[in-house]
Structures are given as structure tokens and as C-alpha cells.
Design a protein around this motif. Structure first.
Motif, mmCIF file in Angstrom:
data_model
loop_
_atom_site.group_PDB
_atom_site.id
_atom_site.type_symbol
_atom_site.label_atom_id
_atom_site.label_comp_id
_atom_site.label_asym_id
_atom_site.label_seq_id
_atom_site.Cartn_x
_atom_site.Cartn_y
_atom_site.Cartn_z
ATOM 1 N N THR A 19 0.881 -1.243 -0.056
ATOM 2 C CA THR A 19 -0.106 0.033 0.029
ATOM 3 C C THR A 19 0.762 1.219 -0.020
ATOM 4 O O THR A 19 2.079 1.148 0.921
ATOM 5 C CB THR A 19 -0.849 0.158 1.157
ATOM 6 O OG1 THR A 19 -1.691 -1.235 1.222
ATOM 7 C CG2 THR A 19 -1.882 1.253 1.211
ATOM 8 N N GLN A 20 0.458 2.261 -0.872
ATOM 9 C CA GLN A 20 0.963 3.539 -0.763
ATOM 10 C C GLN A 20 0.770 4.242 0.474
ATOM 11 O O GLN A 20 -0.708 4.405 0.537
ATOM 12 C CB GLN A 20 0.950 4.437 -2.099
ATOM 13 C CG GLN A 20 1.666 3.810 -3.102
ATOM 14 C CD GLN A 20 1.876 4.995 -4.460
ATOM 15 O OE1 GLN A 20 2.132 6.107 -3.923
ATOM 16 N NE2 GLN A 20 1.296 4.759 -5.476
ATOM 17 N N LEU A 21 1.455 4.604 1.511
ATOM 18 C CA LEU A 21 1.211 4.975 2.620
ATOM 19 C C LEU A 21 0.550 6.351 2.668
ATOM 20 O O LEU A 21 -0.139 7.005 3.668
ATOM 21 C CB LEU A 21 2.153 4.960 3.670
ATOM 22 C CG LEU A 21 2.544 3.332 4.179
ATOM 23 C CD1 LEU A 21 3.340 3.043 5.236
ATOM 24 C CD2 LEU A 21 1.316 2.542 4.385
ATOM 25 N N THR A 22 0.978 7.143 1.608
ATOM 26 C CA THR A 22 0.688 8.619 1.440
ATOM 27 C C THR A 22 -0.607 8.722 0.976
ATOM 28 O O THR A 22 -1.212 9.774 1.050
ATOM 29 C CB THR A 22 1.715 9.420 0.712
ATOM 30 O OG1 THR A 22 1.989 8.591 -0.328
ATOM 31 C CG2 THR A 22 3.184 9.413 1.339
ATOM 32 N N THR A 23 -0.924 7.761 0.055
ATOM 33 C CA THR A 23 -2.289 7.844 -0.423
ATOM 34 C C THR A 23 -3.448 6.921 0.003
ATOM 35 O O THR A 23 -4.872 7.030 -0.437
ATOM 36 C CB THR A 23 -2.166 7.929 -2.064
ATOM 37 O OG1 THR A 23 -1.771 6.448 -2.430
ATOM 38 C CG2 THR A 23 -1.375 8.931 -2.492
ATOM 39 N N GLY A 24 -3.003 5.892 0.510
ATOM 40 C CA GLY A 24 -3.769 4.514 0.944
ATOM 41 C C GLY A 24 -4.156 3.587 -0.287
ATOM 42 O O GLY A 24 -4.882 3.011 -0.002
ATOM 43 N N ALA A 25 -3.541 3.954 -1.515
ATOM 44 C CA ALA A 25 -3.872 3.293 -2.562
ATOM 45 C C ALA A 25 -3.005 1.803 -2.640
ATOM 46 O O ALA A 25 -1.854 1.974 -2.350
ATOM 47 C CB ALA A 25 -3.368 4.014 -3.854
ATOM 48 N N SER A 26 -3.797 0.783 -2.977
ATOM 49 C CA SER A 26 -3.166 -0.691 -3.215
ATOM 50 C C SER A 26 -2.363 -0.558 -4.361
ATOM 51 O O SER A 26 -2.489 0.287 -5.178
ATOM 52 C CB SER A 26 -4.009 -1.661 -3.330
ATOM 53 O OG SER A 26 -5.150 -1.543 -1.878
ATOM 54 N N VAL A 27 -1.116 -1.442 -4.311
ATOM 55 C CA VAL A 27 -0.161 -1.586 -5.424
ATOM 56 C C VAL A 27 -0.263 -2.861 -5.563
ATOM 57 O O VAL A 27 0.226 -3.811 -5.257
ATOM 58 C CB VAL A 27 1.284 -1.207 -4.786
ATOM 59 C CG1 VAL A 27 2.200 -1.182 -6.035
ATOM 60 C CG2 VAL A 27 1.095 0.397 -4.482
ATOM 61 N N ASP A 28 -0.517 -3.229 -6.992
ATOM 62 C CA ASP A 28 -0.467 -4.522 -7.706
ATOM 63 C C ASP A 28 0.972 -4.868 -8.181
ATOM 64 O O ASP A 28 1.722 -3.974 -8.679
ATOM 65 C CB ASP A 28 -1.563 -4.784 -8.593
ATOM 66 C CG ASP A 28 -1.356 -4.029 -9.837
ATOM 67 O OD1 ASP A 28 -0.404 -3.793 -10.206
ATOM 68 O OD2 ASP A 28 -2.479 -3.676 -10.643
ATOM 69 N N PRO A 29 1.349 -6.061 -8.428
ATOM 70 C CA PRO A 29 2.812 -6.524 -8.972
ATOM 71 C C PRO A 29 3.185 -5.559 -10.108
ATOM 72 O O PRO A 29 4.333 -4.953 -10.102
ATOM 73 C CB PRO A 29 2.671 -7.894 -9.243
ATOM 74 C CG PRO A 29 1.416 -8.474 -8.327
ATOM 75 C CD PRO A 29 0.416 -7.313 -8.269
ATOM 76 N N GLY A 30 2.512 -5.455 -11.081
ATOM 77 C CA GLY A 30 2.847 -4.631 -12.512
ATOM 78 C C GLY A 30 2.888 -3.377 -11.940
ATOM 79 O O GLY A 30 3.905 -2.506 -12.520
ATOM 80 N N GLN A 31 2.455 -2.449 -11.009
ATOM 81 C CA GLN A 31 2.445 -1.173 -10.614
ATOM 82 C C GLN A 31 3.729 -1.225 -9.858
ATOM 83 O O GLN A 31 4.517 -0.057 -9.972
ATOM 84 C CB GLN A 31 1.295 -0.616 -9.699
ATOM 85 C CG GLN A 31 0.189 -0.377 -10.444
ATOM 86 C CD GLN A 31 -1.098 -0.144 -9.396
ATOM 87 O OE1 GLN A 31 -1.491 -0.830 -8.532
ATOM 88 N NE2 GLN A 31 -1.984 0.676 -9.796
ATOM 89 N N LEU A 32 4.188 -2.178 -9.167
ATOM 90 C CA LEU A 32 5.372 -2.164 -8.406
ATOM 91 C C LEU A 32 6.441 -1.902 -9.305
ATOM 92 O O LEU A 32 7.495 -1.234 -8.892
ATOM 93 C CB LEU A 32 5.411 -3.329 -7.563
ATOM 94 C CG LEU A 32 6.437 -3.378 -6.328
ATOM 95 C CD1 LEU A 32 6.330 -2.288 -5.304
ATOM 96 C CD2 LEU A 32 6.637 -4.610 -5.725
ATOM 97 N N VAL A 33 6.661 -2.726 -10.024
ATOM 98 C CA VAL A 33 7.824 -2.520 -11.212
ATOM 99 C C VAL A 33 7.716 -1.060 -11.807
ATOM 100 O O VAL A 33 9.009 -0.486 -11.826
ATOM 101 C CB VAL A 33 7.589 -3.744 -12.314
ATOM 102 C CG1 VAL A 33 8.635 -3.335 -13.299
ATOM 103 C CG2 VAL A 33 7.767 -5.152 -11.724
ATOM 104 N N ASP A 34 6.712 -0.715 -12.093
ATOM 105 C CA ASP A 34 6.696 0.808 -12.637
ATOM 106 C C ASP A 34 7.230 1.777 -11.556
ATOM 107 O O ASP A 34 7.943 2.752 -11.796
ATOM 108 C CB ASP A 34 5.408 1.317 -13.104
ATOM 109 C CG ASP A 34 4.944 0.317 -14.302
ATOM 110 O OD1 ASP A 34 5.804 -0.130 -15.124
ATOM 111 O OD2 ASP A 34 3.629 0.310 -14.612
ATOM 112 N N LEU A 35 6.828 1.737 -10.254
ATOM 113 C CA LEU A 35 7.132 2.579 -9.160
ATOM 114 C C LEU A 35 8.658 2.386 -9.045
ATOM 115 O O LEU A 35 9.121 3.372 -8.537
ATOM 116 C CB LEU A 35 6.268 2.228 -7.982
ATOM 117 C CG LEU A 35 4.791 2.444 -7.917
ATOM 118 C CD1 LEU A 35 4.021 1.960 -6.481
ATOM 119 C CD2 LEU A 35 4.584 4.038 -7.786
#
Length: 263
Positions: A19-35
Motif C-alpha cells: 500500500t502507498q502510505l501517503t495515499t492509501g492506494a493498493s499497489v499490484d505487482p505490475g504497478q510495483l515494477v513501474d514505481l
């Protein structure tokens, strides 16, 4: 940051919920690579990835592997998926029993599409060239590791491991010592500009002292260690560096994953 025997079983980002703690948004595996992608057109860019306990320990019983968890391994894999080259000290390779990088098909295809090799190459830094040929890294890697060493160390490498790529980056004032700016320039000359340093503390301390680290990623494990464990970076002299946090993730196990860029 550990690449121990358990890392071989990691196919990429795991199913751990981040989870992105600054926004509360969940992060899926594909997004994690992009982040954890590298900045566009940044030229040579060095990211360091380390793990530490709540009380500042970088190891448990001499290894960082005992501090990790599923979320940490997911972030670890995401960073590797984006790197051209993984820079690591020879002592860490021995202690953590390093392997070559392993990536799933989807990440290999992503890398191919933007002109990278299917997996990042691992570059081992050792002034003496005293590498252990029994380490899995030198027997199980898809791409032959690079050994960054001094002129005298190069002969030592040749006598121990056949087929290793050798980069000689000797300090012009200190014979027998590796000059890291020269080493990074040599890697850049090979098209390896997205650099991921996985430690250990002595290598990271040297890079920090030379102001060669552009980004520091730190996993904070929800544990304390006490004892005499070392910190994530060590060097003979202090090297104060200021950082700006650009990402903060957390998982259900209480781990924190912070990404900082140098100011």
C-alpha cells in the motif's frame, strides 16, 4: 540486500499486498515494477537498495537475509526487473551466496522491448580479485558476471574463474584499489546505465562518500536486533548526505519501503 538461496524461488513480485502510505492506494505487482523504474534520460543513475531493522541493524547473525519478508522480496524483485547491472561487493556475494538474476517471462519481454538484456548482469567489486568460484553466481548465471577489480586483482580473477568478464578500474593514486567512478564509467561504456547497488555496507559507504548514489531505497523491518550488528553503510569518515523521500510503501507484516533521492 540479500540474494540468498531462497531468492531463486521468487518468480518476480509476489502476491503480497503493498500500500502507498501517503495515499492509501493498493499497489499490484505490475504497478510495483513501474514505481521502481529509473528516471527517463537520466544517464548513469545509481540506486542503492538495503534493509535494516528498527534499531538500525543491517544483518542478523552476519546476513541480511534474516531481516527480509515477502513484501521485501517483492520490492527487491521489482528493482532488479528495471536494472541494467547489479553492483555488489565480493564479501556480500560470499556471505549471501549470490545467484544470477532470475526474472519471469513478462518482465523479460518488458526489458527486451526497451532494449535491455533479459536479465541484469551482476558486477562484483573486489580490489584483490579474491572471489569464490564455488558461489552459485559463478556457476548458475545466465549472463557471465562482471568482476570489477584492480590490475593485480585481474590476474587473481583469471586464475580462479574462467569466463568471467573483468573490468579493471584501478585508483590512479592507490595501487591495488578499485576506483569506483572509473568503474561506473566503464559500465556506462558498456551501455549499463541503470545501476542497482545491493551492498554491502562497505561498498555503499564508499559510494556515499564519493557522492555517487543518486537514490537510496531502504526496507525497514519490524524487528530489533541489538548486539553489535553493522549499519547499512560504513566508511572511515562521516559523509553527511541529505535525501528527499519520493515513495513510501507498507505491507500487512509491518515492513516499510522508503525510496529517497539525493537533494
Amino acid at each position: 540486500m540479500a540474494d540468498n538461496d531462497g531468492e531463486q524461488a521468487i518468480p518476480g513480485s509476489t502476491g503480497t499486498q503493498l500500500t502507498q502510505l501517503t495515499t492509501g492506494a493498493s499497489v499490484d505487482p505490475g504497478q510495483l515494477v513501474d514505481l521502481y523504474d529509473y528516471p527517463d534520460d537520466a544517464g548513469l543513475y545509481l540506486r542503492a537498495n538495503m534493509i535494516g531493522s528498527l534499531d538500525g541493524a543491517a544483518t542478523v547473525t552476519g546476513s541480511s537475509g534474516g531481516l527480509g519478508g515477502d513484501g521485501d522480496r517483492a520490492v527487491f524483485a521489482a528493482m532488479r526487473a528495471n536494472a541494467d547491472v547489479i553492483l555488489v561487493g565480493a564479501g556480500t556475494v560470499r556471505t549471501e551466496r549470490y545467484h544470477g538474476a532470475h526474472l519471469p517471462v513478462s518482465q523479460r519481454q518488458r526489458r527486451q522491448a526497451r532494449g535491455q538484456s533479459e536479465v541484469p548482469v551482476i558486477a562484483v567489486v573486489t580490489a584483490s580479485g579474491a572471489i569464490d568460484p564455488s558461489t552459485p553466481l559463478f556457476n548458475e548465471s545466465e549472463i557471465a558476471p562482471i568482476v570489477v577489480t584492480s590490475a593485480s586483482g585481474a590476474a587473481n580473477v583469471a586464475s580462479r574463474v574462467s569466463g568471467a568478464q573483468v573490468v579493471v578500474a584501478e585508483h590512479h593514486l592507490r595501487a591495488g584499489q578499485v576506483d569506483l567512478p572509473t568503474a561506473l564509467a566503464e559500465l556506462r561504456g558498456r551501455g549499463l546505465t541503470r545501476v542497482l547497488c545491493e551492498g554491502g555496507p562497505a561498498l555503499l559507504g564508499t559510494l556515499l562518500s564519493a557522492r555517487l548514489v543518486d537514490e537510496l531505497c531502504l526496507t525497514i523491518a519490524p524487528t530489533t536486533v541489538a548486539g553489535g550488528a553493522i549499519r547499512i553503510a560504513s566508511s572511515p569518515a562521516e559523509a553527511l548526505t541529505s535525501w528527499r523521500r519520493v515513495l513510501l510503501l507498507g505491507d500487512a507484516d509491518g515492513y516499510l519501503f522508503a525510496r529517497h533521492v539525493r537533494t
